[in-house]
Every structure is written in structure tokens, then in C-alpha cells.
Write an enzyme that holds these catalytic residues in place. Structure first.
Site, PDB file in Angstrom:
ATOM      1  N   LYS A 195      65.161 -17.942  36.883  1.00 14.19           N
ATOM      2  CA  LYS A 195      64.868 -17.048  35.756  1.00 14.19           C
ATOM      3  C   LYS A 195      64.242 -17.749  34.547  1.00 14.19           C
ATOM      4  CE  LYS A 195      69.201 -15.578  36.282  1.00 14.19           C
ATOM      5  NZ  LYS A 195      70.461 -14.880  36.122  1.00 14.19           N
ATOM      6  N   ASP A 230      77.878 -13.864  37.853  1.00 12.20           N
ATOM      7  CA  ASP A 230      77.930 -12.482  37.331  1.00 12.20           C
ATOM      8  C   ASP A 230      78.291 -11.460  38.408  1.00 12.20           C
ATOM      9  OD1 ASP A 230      75.507 -12.904  38.566  1.00 12.20           O
ATOM     10  OD2 ASP A 230      74.278 -12.128  36.928  1.00 12.20           O
TER      11      ASP A 230
HETATM   12 MG    MG Z   1      73.855 -10.336  33.247  1.00 13.74          MG
END
Ligand code: MG
Ligand code: ADP
Length: 510
Positions: A195, A230
Site C-alpha cells: 500500500k 485488521d
Molecule cells: Mg483499515
């Protein structure tokens, strides 16, 4: 009419003919250009097509790859990482816990109060801040010092408001959404960045330790006692509220999934024993790849231009970080054919200038003259006034790109369900009676979190539609997609709480 008059009349007629032929020529050229642009659109549509048969191939590929990733280390592009989380929160957790969620775009700090009864999250307070761009490519110390300082500010502010000074040491769950090789439920080594993060000195180091050291440097009394992904946080919250939750998916800046697997199915770790008999597996599905994925030249160019080529192929087709940029690339290609986009807009050449939320706004523009589309094209890409038919074309491009993304995500989810026998296929194959097969299908919940899914209505609708198409009308109602707002953060606090109360380590690794 004198000679002069005749000459003039002839001259005018010739001029009129010239003007007319220029106009006709221009119209013909524009028509041809428009046809070429429509060809670009058609090629995009063909390249991104996801008929249900193809989605089923993706489903199968996903479950096959999951299996391969569980058999041996490096057996698949899916890492299928052990998380060391084997007991999901029971609902009896009690007390005040902190959580830190470092995702992709923002980081969030949470304080969660647990009442000790299922669904009794008394309250949670969140502070969300963007991660400054320069910290994404700096040093680990700079990044963690910034985070620890923000954490300290938040703790002091919260405890001032609640006039609460803890008698015991504060405990923190850390959600770190990058590929980590866990060494325990509270520690792990960073495998690689994704990312857009590139902090070389972090790779190979213990993530919790980096945070713990920064917390100590800032003089804050707090212990990092859970390190999770996450997806795991989202699964924990999902399971806390609804015990039928078996998997969790993130659809935000990036994308990933985890699910509850039988420990004995994790063949690469033979002899793994947990008290529950299960283990949460972090798939790192962003890196999934299959020849059945519909890939276009735009995807290949995006990949080649990225800092991580040949990596995160699935993520690059479906997550929020990339969708806007795929659309930008298609518009750029169209602008080579059609001059209505104005002079070679230099902005259109800027990577990632068209962010996915802007793309979603264009896609969902319901004004009759597509005013929002015109505004975004003008403000972001500095296009002049764009005619309505071209605005419609841009909306169509957004639709094709998002539809493919959402449908592939749906296929990925069904792939997980297939791996754990929750896609109803067994029931259908064995049952002659359809009603009976449906009754065999257990209620199955998949928790989903992430800004792409929660904020982009059309993405959600396409995903739900594809789930029904793949599973079939009979099975689809048994599979429930549940949104978990702030799931990844609250889940970290829940796991910090359950780790803090479970005194014995109940995992045996051979
Ligand atoms: Mg997140
Ligand atoms: P993170 O992935 O950083 O943890 P979020 O889950 O909040 O953060 O997701 C943020 C991402 O979601 C953004 O990077 C963007 O790609 C996407 N997103 C946010 N808002 C929208 C929107 N309105 N429409 C489409 N995508 C959105």
C-alpha cells in the site's frame, strides 16, 4: 450582374463549399474518433468481463490456492499465515483497553470499555488521523515516534475527560495491516510493506517491539499485548457479536481476508495443537493470483509502474488504492483518440491523481447532466467543459472497473466458504431434494470492514449481487455479509482484553 458581381458570387460559393467540406471533414473525423473511443470502451468491457462461470473458476482457484498455502511454506502466492489467535473473544472481557489501528491511509487510536457481557461494548472513542506522506517512506523510528506521541496525547486527553487514572498498567492491542510472520499472539516480524509504504529498516524486525520502544521513549506506561492484522480484528468483533461469523474481509485502501480454520488442516504446521482445535489464518489474499482473473493492459501497466511489480495482483484489481488509477489510465487512453478532453492534459498523466472516492462520486452522480462528473474532471484533471456524452462515457468506465472489482471480491469470499464447506456445494451435490440441502446449510456470517465497502454503495450492490449469482438463490440467504465499523480497531482491544485474562498459553507448536 457585372463581371465583378459574378466573380464575387463564384468566390462566395467556393468559400461556402470549402467551409462546408471542412465542417463535414471535421464531423467525419470526430465520428471516426468517437468510434475509436467506443472501441476502447468495448475492449475494456470485454477485458473486465466477469460472467458467473468465470467467477466460479475464481472461487475454485481461491480454495485450491488456500489449500496449497496450508500444505507448505511458499506453496502458494497466498501466504496463509498463522495468527496464533485460536480463541475469539467470548463476550466476558471486562475493563478499559486501548487499540491502535495502522491501516493504509489513516491511523486510528481507540479506547474501548468492555462491560463483561456479550455485546456490552460500553463505549469506544476514536481519534483518526491521516498518516503524513513523508512518514510512509522514512525510517521506522520516525513513524513509530509519531504514532507513540499521538497515542500519548490521546491517552492523556481521554483520561482527563473521564477523570480516570488506571490502577493497573494500560494494555494495548495493535492492528498492523501489513504482512507479518507472527511469532506469538503479541509479536511478529514484518515480511514486506504494501500500500505504498517503503520503510526498509523495518522489514524483518519485530513490529510490536518497535512500537513498545517508541511508547517507552515517550514515557507512556502501556504494554502492547496483542499484535494482529485488521482482518483478525474484524473477525474478532464479528464473532463477539455473532458466533456464526467465520471469516472477515477488508475492503479499504488495501484488501485482505482471514478465516477460522481447523488446526489439523494447517498441514505445514503438523502437530499444531490449540485448545479450541481452530486457528485464525491470515490469508494475505491481496497477493492471490489465478489465470482466471480478467486482466487488461491497464492492469499490466499499473503493475509495471508500481513499486511492487508482480506482487499483490488481486489487490491491484479490487482495492481502493488502485481503482481510481485504473480509471485514470483508461481515460488517458481515450484522450489519445478524442480531443474533447482538451489539450493533452498533463494532470491526466499524474499517477493516482484520481482517487477512488472521487471516482465513486462520479460513478454515483445522479444529476441529469452529470454535474459532479464535470466538476471533478474540471477540478482534478483540469479538463475544460466536457460534453454530456463524454461524461457518460467516463461514468461507464467507472462502472466497468468497479463492477469487476466487487464481483471478484465476492468470488474470493465464496472461495473461502468453499474451502471450509460453507458454500452449500456439498449439500447440493449430495441432496436430491433442494429444500433438504438448504436446511443443511448452516447460517454463515462474513464480517466486512473498510472504506471502499462502507462508503461506495454501488460497489456493495455489485458484490451482493455477485454473491447471490455464485451461491444461487437457495444458498445465498444463509450467507450474511455484516459491516463492522471500526472492526479492526475494536477487535484489537477485544483481543488485548482476552489475552490479558487468559493466563495459560494454550498453543503447542511442534
Ligand atoms: Mg483499515
Ligand atoms: P484503511 O484501509 O487505510 O484502513 P479505510 O478502511 O477507511 O482505511 O479505507 C479507506 C479507503 O477506502 C480509501 O483509501 C479509499 O480507497 C476508500 N474509500 C474511502 N471513501 C470512499 C468512497 N466514498 N468511495 C469509494 N472508496 C472510498
Amino acid at each position: 450582374m457585372g463581371k465583378l458581381g459574378v466573380k464575387l458570387a463564384v468566390g462566395c460559393a467556393v468559400a461556402a463549399c470549402v467551409v462546408a467540406s471542412v465542417m463535414v471533414g471535421r464531423r467525419v473525423r470526430r465520428k471516426r474518433a468517437w468510434r475509436r473511443v467506443m472501441r476502447v470502451l468495448e475492449e475494456l468491457e470485454e477485458g473486465c468481463a466477469t460472467p458467473v462461470e468465470r467467477l466460479r473458476q475464481v472461487v475454485d482457484a481461491m480454495s485450491v490456492e488456500m489449500h496449497a498455502g496450508l500444505v507448505s511454506e511458499g506453496g502458494s502466492k497466498l501466504k496463509m499465515l498463522l495468527t496464533f489467535v485460536h480463541n475469539l473473544p467470548s463476550g466476558s472481557e471486562k475493563g478499559t483497553y486501548y487499540a491502535l489501528d495502522l491501516g493504509g491511509t489513516n491511523f486510528r487510536i481507540l479506547r474501548v470499555q468492555l462491560g463483561g457481557q456479550r455485546s456490552a461494548i460500553i463505549g469506544h472513542y476514536v481519534d483518526s488521523r491521516p498518516i503524513p506522506q513523508h512518514l510512509m517512506t522514512g525510517t521506522s523510528e520516525e513513524l513509530f515516534d509519531f504514532i507513540a506521541l499521538s497515542l500519548k496525547d490521546f491517552v492523556e486527553m481521554e483520561e482527563n475527560i473521564s477523570e480516570h487514572s488506571p490502577s493497573e498498567r494500560r494494555e494495548l492491542g495493535f492492528t498492523f495491516s501489513f504482512p507479518v510472520k507472527q511469532t506469538s499472539s503479541s509479536s511478529g516480524i514484518l515480511i514486506k510493506w504494501t500500500k505504498g509504504f517503503v520503510i526498509e529498516d523495518m522489514v524483518g524486525r519485530d513490529v510490536s517491539e518497535c512500537l513498545q520502544q517508541a511508547i517507552s521513549r515517550k514515557g507512556l506506561d502501556m504494554r502492547v499485548n496483542a499484535l494482529i492484522n485488521d482482518t483478525v480484528g474484524t473477525l474478532a468483533v464479528g464473532h463477539y457479536h455473532d458466533e456464526d461469523t467465520v471469516a472477515a474481509v477488508i475492503l479499504g485502501t488495501g484488501t485482505n481476508a482471514c478465516y477460522l480454520e481447523r488446526a489439523d488442516a494447517i498441514i505445514k504446521c503438523q502437530g499444531l495443537l490449540t485448545t479450541s482445535g481452530d486457528m485464525v489464518v491470515n490469508m494475505e489474499w491481496g497477493n492471490f493470483w489465478s489465470a482466471h482473473l480478467p486482466r487488461t493492459s491497464y492492469d499490466m501497466d499499473l503493475d509495471a509502474d508500481s513499486p511492487n511489480p508482480y506482487d499483490q495482483g488481486f489487490e491491484k484489481m479490487i482495492s481502493g488504492m488502485y481503482l481510481g488509477d485504473i480509471v485514470r489510465r483508461v481515460i488517458l487512453r481515450m484522450s489519445e483518440e478524442l480531443d474533447v478532453f482538451g489539450p493533452e492534459s498533463s494532470k491526466l498523466h499524474v499517477p493516482f491523481i484520481l482517487r477512488t472516492p472521487l471516482m465513486a462520486t462520479m460513478h454515483e452522480d445522479d444529476t441529469p447532466d452529470l454535474r459532479e462528473v464535470a466538476k471533478i474532471l474540471r477540478d482534478t484533471l483540469e479538463f475544460p467543459e466536457i460534453p454530456l456524452n463524454v461524461r457518460k462515457l467516463v461514468v461507464r468506465v467507472c462502472d466497468v472497473v468497479t463492477c469487476r472489482a466487487a464481483r471478484l471480491a465476492a468470488a474470493g469470499i465464496v472461495g473461502i466458504l468453499k474451502k471450509i464447506g460453507r458454500d452449500g456445494s456439498g449439500g447440493i451435490a449430495s441432496g436430491k431434494n433442494e429444500g433438504a440441502s438448504r436446511s443443511k446449510m448452516r447460517r454463515t456470517v462474513v464480517a466486512v470492514e473498510g472504506g471502499l465497502f462502507t462508503n461506495y454503495t454501488l460497489f456493495r450492490e455489485y458484490l451482493n449481487e455477485a454473491m447471490t449469482q455464485i451461491l444461487g438463490e437457495e444458498i445465498a440467504p444463509s450467507v450474511i455479509i455484516k459491516v463492522m465499523e471500526d472492526g479492526s480497531g475494536i477487535g484489537a482491544a477485544l483481543l488485548a482484553a482476552s489475552h490479558s485474562t487468559s493466563s495459560v498459553d494454550t498453543i503447542q507448536i511442534p
